[in-house]
Design an enzyme around this catalytic site. Structure first.
Site, mmCIF file in Angstrom:
data_model
loop_
_atom_site.group_PDB
_atom_site.id
_atom_site.type_symbol
_atom_site.label_atom_id
_atom_site.label_comp_id
_atom_site.label_asym_id
_atom_site.label_seq_id
_atom_site.Cartn_x
_atom_site.Cartn_y
_atom_site.Cartn_z
ATOM 1 C CG ASN A 1 -5.315 3.775 8.121
ATOM 2 O OD1 ASN A 1 -5.707 2.355 7.333
ATOM 3 N ND2 ASN A 1 -5.343 4.398 8.059
ATOM 4 C CD GLU B 1 -5.375 7.084 9.793
ATOM 5 O OE1 GLU B 1 -4.978 8.255 9.418
ATOM 6 O OE2 GLU B 1 -4.518 6.449 9.807
ATOM 7 C CG HIS C 1 -1.774 9.068 2.748
ATOM 8 N ND1 HIS C 1 -1.628 7.535 3.322
ATOM 9 C CD2 HIS C 1 -1.512 9.553 3.936
ATOM 10 C CE1 HIS C 1 -1.479 7.343 5.067
ATOM 11 N NE2 HIS C 1 -0.985 8.220 5.326
ATOM 12 C CD GLU D 1 -1.875 4.414 7.767
ATOM 13 O OE1 GLU D 1 -1.696 4.437 9.101
ATOM 14 O OE2 GLU D 1 -2.388 4.976 6.738
ATOM 15 C CE1 TYR E 1 -0.588 3.162 13.056
ATOM 16 C CE2 TYR E 1 -2.562 3.799 12.022
ATOM 17 C CZ TYR E 1 -1.047 3.528 11.813
ATOM 18 O OH TYR E 1 -0.702 3.232 11.455
ATOM 19 N NE ARG F 1 -3.597 2.547 2.621
ATOM 20 C CZ ARG F 1 -3.418 3.602 3.407
ATOM 21 N NH1 ARG F 1 -2.713 3.309 4.211
ATOM 22 N NH2 ARG F 1 -4.224 4.779 3.119
HETATM 23 O O1 IFM Z 1 1.854 7.934 9.456
HETATM 24 C C1 IFM Z 1 0.426 8.012 9.838
HETATM 25 C C2 IFM Z 1 -0.336 7.404 8.683
HETATM 26 O O2 IFM Z 1 -0.289 8.295 7.526
HETATM 27 C C3 IFM Z 1 -1.746 7.315 8.497
HETATM 28 N N1 IFM Z 1 -2.015 6.813 9.447
HETATM 29 C C4 IFM Z 1 -1.480 6.863 11.313
HETATM 30 C C5 IFM Z 1 0.336 6.635 11.155
HETATM 31 C C6 IFM Z 1 0.694 7.265 12.414
HETATM 32 O O3 IFM Z 1 0.988 7.832 12.527
#
Ligand code: IFM
Length: 450
Positions: A292, A166, A121, A355, A294, A77
């Protein structure tokens, strides 16, 4: 000992983004992006860093492909830089820009790796920002035209397309909080931007579909399962509003042609600039949803916010798990909770993990080896949860680690390192970390022992 397994044909990949890795910010006719301008002028990037050179992938992409191959990846990606294709965001296209992505795609295909490009992006052409940027309605049409150009040029070799990365983050950070490009802190500009981005998503979807009827199309959303920070009902209601405001704000319009009820006093259609026929125009029947993820979000009721959602995260994730070097809470269940909620709410959609990753600063030891055991533990924990969610019925087709290379982490500059490969800056030399070697074994075996 048990085994964590993934379905046959599951795709293993890594993700990057143009501004974070390419460098060559003004080469071969490329136009200025809002991130070029923001880094050069705002003074708001840690260390005064910029993406001017970054990992120099514009010149060194064959090394990136070689790393992916070494890790047995079957998917990559990456993102396409809009101002490399259309320097001012509309009008004539740059042959050199399209050619760069053609060479990258060809190198991937030759290595047996599926290209999985993102069209946007975060690097909006500065010329479009000068005309109003994302709060300006015309930007939606410009995005659709750009998508059409790119997909007509590369659609013979690329099947899977991600429209936006995002949207909740680039609108919030760029137009409301103001710590990302273009650095605007204005709740009304932000609200208008959210609507124009939704219009752009749908117009972009239609353009890609018209250019290639066989394309698979989706967007990559920043998701966090939202939990109440406290025990009272106000926090529970706030958590649900926040879920609608962040997780569903760009999904409900695409999948159902409506905005979710995230605001205490109803959706602020006027402030957002919504016109009578707009809602139907928001539909984009995605072939997949890009996830995505985290962390989780622990939400408090706040009666005094400028928008009217009256909900705010109580911290960076929750307060129970360990933290990465970025200070983000590690909570592996967040991934399965979110994937299963999407599976329930949207009738078992196809999901691609676009992600997932962590920042740790581990560098080379005296022998040159990078022992980033904490990153291995992170991915292991996330993947165990993901396998469990698939077992429980989620239709997940791929996992993309963020990120292939240590790179330019937006307002944090180069001080946060998320890569499976270590990069020296400014020399841009790459070395696979222990995590990269481990990831390659997992990809080859389509699973791992616990
Ligand atoms: O680096 C970023 C990415 O560009 C978008 N998602 C989160 C990542 C980590 O912060």
């Amino acid at each position: 000992m048990g085994r964590v397994r993934f379905p046959q044909g599951f795709r293993w990949g890594a993700a990057t983004a143009a501004y974070q890795i390419e460098g060559a910010w003004a080469e071969d006719g490329k136009g200025e992006s809002i991130w070029d301008r923001f880094c050069h002028r705002s003074g708001r990037i840690a260390g005064g860093d910029s993406g001017d050179v970054a990992c120099d992938s514009y010149h060194r992409f064959p090394e990136d492909v070689a790393l992916l191959r070494e890790m047995n990846c079957t998917s990559y990606r990456f993102s396409i830089s809009w101002p490399r294709i259309q320097p001012t965001g509309h009008g004539p296209t740059l042959a050199a820009g399209l050619d760069y992505y053609r060479r990258l795609v060809d190198a991937l295909l030759e290595a047996g790796i599926e290209p999985f490009p993102t069209l946007y992006h975060w690097d909006l052409p500065q010329a479009l920002q000068d005309r109003g940027g994302w709060p300006e309605r015309d930007t939606a049409g410009r995005f659709a035209d750009y998508a059409d150009v790119v997909v007509r040029a590369l659609g013979d070799r690329v099947k899977d397309w991600i429209l936006l990365n995002e949207p909740s983050i680039f609108t919030t950070m760029g137009y409301w909080v103001g710590i990302h490009a273009p650095g605007i802190a204005d709740p009304d500009a932000f609200l208008r931007a959210t609507h124009v981005v939704n219009l752009a998503q749908a117009a972009g979807f239609a353009a890609v579909r018209a250019a290639r009827s066989d394309a698979r199309i989706g967007s990559a959303m920043a998701f966090s399962p939202c939990e109440p920070a406290g025990d009272d009902e106000a926090d529970a209601a706030a958590a649900e509003r926040f879920h609608r405001f962040t997780n569903a704000w760009y999904l409900e319009p695409a999948l159902h042609g409506r905005y979710p009820e995230a605001f205490v006093d109803g959706v602020p259609f006027d402030r957002m600039g919504v016109r009578p026929d707009d809602l139907e125009a928001l539909r984009a029947p995605f072939d997949f949803i890009g996830v995505n993820l985290y962390m989780r979000a622990c939400i408090r009721h706040v009666p005094d916010d400028a928008l009217g959602v009256q909900a705010r995260p109580a911290g960076i994730g929750g307060s129970d798990g360990p933290r990465t070097d970025f200070g983000w809470e590690i909570w592996p269940r967040a991934l399965s909770d979110m994937v299963l909620r999407l599976t329930r709410d949207y009738d078992r959609p196809v999901l691609e993990i676009t992600e997932n990753g962590c920042s740790y600063g581990d560098g080379p030891g005296t022998d040159g080896r990078i022992r980033d055991a904490r990153r291995i533990d992170f991915h292991r924990g996330q993947l165990e949860q993901l396998a469990g969610a698939i077992e429980a019925g989620a239709d997940v087709r791929s996992y993309h680690a963020w990120t292939l290379l240590d790179n330019f982490e937006w307002s944090e500059g180069f001080r946060q390192r998320f890569g499976l490969a270590h990069v020296t800056f400014p020399a841009a030399d790459r070395t696979l970390k222990d995590s990269g070697h481990w990831y390659g074994e997992v990809a080859a075996a389509n699973g791992f022992d616990t």
